[in-house]
Design a protein around this motif. Structure first.
Motif, PDB file in Angstrom:
ATOM      1  N   GLU A  67      28.741  38.908  59.222  1.00 49.01           N
ATOM      2  CA  GLU A  67      27.535  38.373  59.850  1.00 49.01           C
ATOM      3  C   GLU A  67      26.269  38.624  59.041  1.00 49.01           C
ATOM      4  OE1 GLU A  67      25.000  38.737  64.039  1.00 49.01           O
ATOM      5  OE2 GLU A  67      26.830  39.913  63.741  1.00 49.01           O
ATOM      6  N   SER A  68      26.075  39.849  58.561  1.00 51.35           N
ATOM      7  CA  SER A  68      24.850  40.161  57.839  1.00 51.35           C
ATOM      8  C   SER A  68      24.762  39.393  56.522  1.00 51.35           C
ATOM      9  CB  SER A  68      24.750  41.666  57.578  1.00 51.35           C
ATOM     10  OG  SER A  68      25.911  42.137  56.920  1.00 51.35           O
ATOM     11  N   LEU A  69      25.886  39.269  55.803  1.00 52.09           N
ATOM     12  CA  LEU A  69      25.873  38.508  54.558  1.00 52.09           C
ATOM     13  C   LEU A  69      25.648  37.033  54.844  1.00 52.09           C
ATOM     14  CD1 LEU A  69      26.220  38.363  51.521  1.00 52.09           C
ATOM     15  CD2 LEU A  69      28.701  38.240  51.846  1.00 52.09           C
ATOM     16  N   LEU A  70      26.210  36.539  55.938  1.00 54.90           N
ATOM     17  CA  LEU A  70      26.001  35.152  56.334  1.00 54.90           C
ATOM     18  C   LEU A  70      24.524  34.890  56.588  1.00 54.90           C
ATOM     19  CD1 LEU A  70      27.297  32.429  57.155  1.00 54.90           C
ATOM     20  CD2 LEU A  70      27.434  33.320  59.492  1.00 54.90           C
ATOM     21  N   GLN A  71      23.860  35.821  57.279  1.00 55.70           N
ATOM     22  CA  GLN A  71      22.427  35.668  57.536  1.00 55.70           C
ATOM     23  C   GLN A  71      21.638  35.668  56.238  1.00 55.70           C
ATOM     24  OE1 GLN A  71      21.971  38.963  60.373  1.00 55.70           O
ATOM     25  NE2 GLN A  71      21.227  37.471  61.856  1.00 55.70           N
ATOM     26  N   LEU A  72      22.014  36.535  55.307  1.00 57.53           N
ATOM     27  CA  LEU A  72      21.301  36.605  54.032  1.00 57.53           C
ATOM     28  C   LEU A  72      21.453  35.303  53.252  1.00 57.53           C
ATOM     29  CD1 LEU A  72      19.706  38.180  51.920  1.00 57.53           C
ATOM     30  CD2 LEU A  72      21.879  39.120  51.082  1.00 57.53           C
ATOM     31  N   VAL A  73      22.675  34.787  53.165  1.00 58.15           N
ATOM     32  CA  VAL A  73      22.927  33.547  52.429  1.00 58.15           C
ATOM     33  C   VAL A  73      22.214  32.373  53.090  1.00 58.15           C
ATOM     34  CG1 VAL A  73      24.713  31.883  51.772  1.00 58.15           C
ATOM     35  CG2 VAL A  73      25.125  34.331  51.481  1.00 58.15           C
TER      36      VAL A  73
END
Length: 257
Positions: A67-73
């Motif tokens: 989730e956190s990497l998805l938000q960053l991307v």
């Protein structure tokens, strides 16, 4: 629907209208000049390619990223798109760049179509097919990214798809009735508004996603979703200051010349 959902749908709708209007101008020019059969074949081929691209991109983002990497991307992509749109809006508002004119773009596309050599394959005009395909696909890719990024981040993909779908249907219906570019759409103003929204949501989600470097937990903004309004206000102030500054530079150049 909640206020957040309405904001999502509105953002996707307005952004999609801008992209669909530009695609419509290209298709109209090719249809009138090179033939409707070839132009519509290009549109259909582009829609099929976009459907496959949407499925692949959406599946990859949703399945392979925490989730956190998805938000960053997602946030980074939106921020990049938003800053590009804001850059053009600032330059146009300050007079450093000509305003986008759909009638002028239509005339340019028709002139290029008339001058292009005639080549037919499978009963279709190659130039009309390729240009229509490219116009719809490239504009559509931006819509796809906006739909996927807004939809996944807000957790409401159906609402994002609905916003884009209504925008596309509206542009097609109006364009079919008028048979001319939709120059009455305040495209430059809409692009500025969309740029503000993309940059605001992008910055919000990108900062939350930075938590991927801190154990994988996404960061929290002070005030939660209200921080988006603060970001929006900040982008408005910054862009208006840039418009005034660049307008002053342009006037100084004109005086010096």
């Amino acid at each position: 629907m909640s206020g957040a959902t309405w904001g999502l749908v509105t953002s996707v709708f307005v952004a999609s209208v801008v992209e669909f209007v530009e695609a419509l101008t290209i298709v109209l020019a090719m249809g009138v000049t090179r033939g409707w059969r070839s132009a519509m074949a290009g549109v259909v081929a582009a829609l099929v390619a976009l459907a496959a691209f949407t499925f692949a991109a959406g599946y990859a983002l949703r399945t392979w990223m925490p989730e956190s990497l998805l938000q960053l991307v997602i946030g980074t992509l939106l921020l990049i798109f938003g800053l590009q749109w804001l850059r053009k809006a600032v330059l146009r508002s300050s007079g450093m760049k000509a305003l986008h004119d759909e009638e002028e773009e239509y005339a340019t596309q028709r002139a290029a179509a008339r001058e292009a050599a005639s080549s037919r394959h499978f009963g279709l005009d190659s130039f009309g097919f390729v240009v229509s395909f490219k116009g719809v696909f490239l504009e559509g890719v931006e819509v796809v990214f906006i739909v996927i990024t807004f939809g996944l981040s807000a957790g409401d993909m159906p609402a994002a798809i609905a916003g884009a779908g209504v925008a596309g249907l509206l542009v097609v219906i109006v364009g079919s009735i008028l048979h001319r570019p939709l120059s009455m759409v305040p495209e430059n103003t809409l692009k500025y508004g969309v740029g503000l929204l993309l940059a605001s949501f992008g910055a919000y989600w990108a900062v939350e996603g930075l938590g991927v470097f801190l154990g994988g937990r996404h960061l929290e903004w002070p005030g939660a979703d209200w921080a988006i309004l603060a970001l929006l206000a900040s982008w408005i102030v910054v862009t208006q200051l840039l418009v005034r500054r660049l307008a002053g530079v342009r006037k100084a150049r004109e005086v010096a010349a």
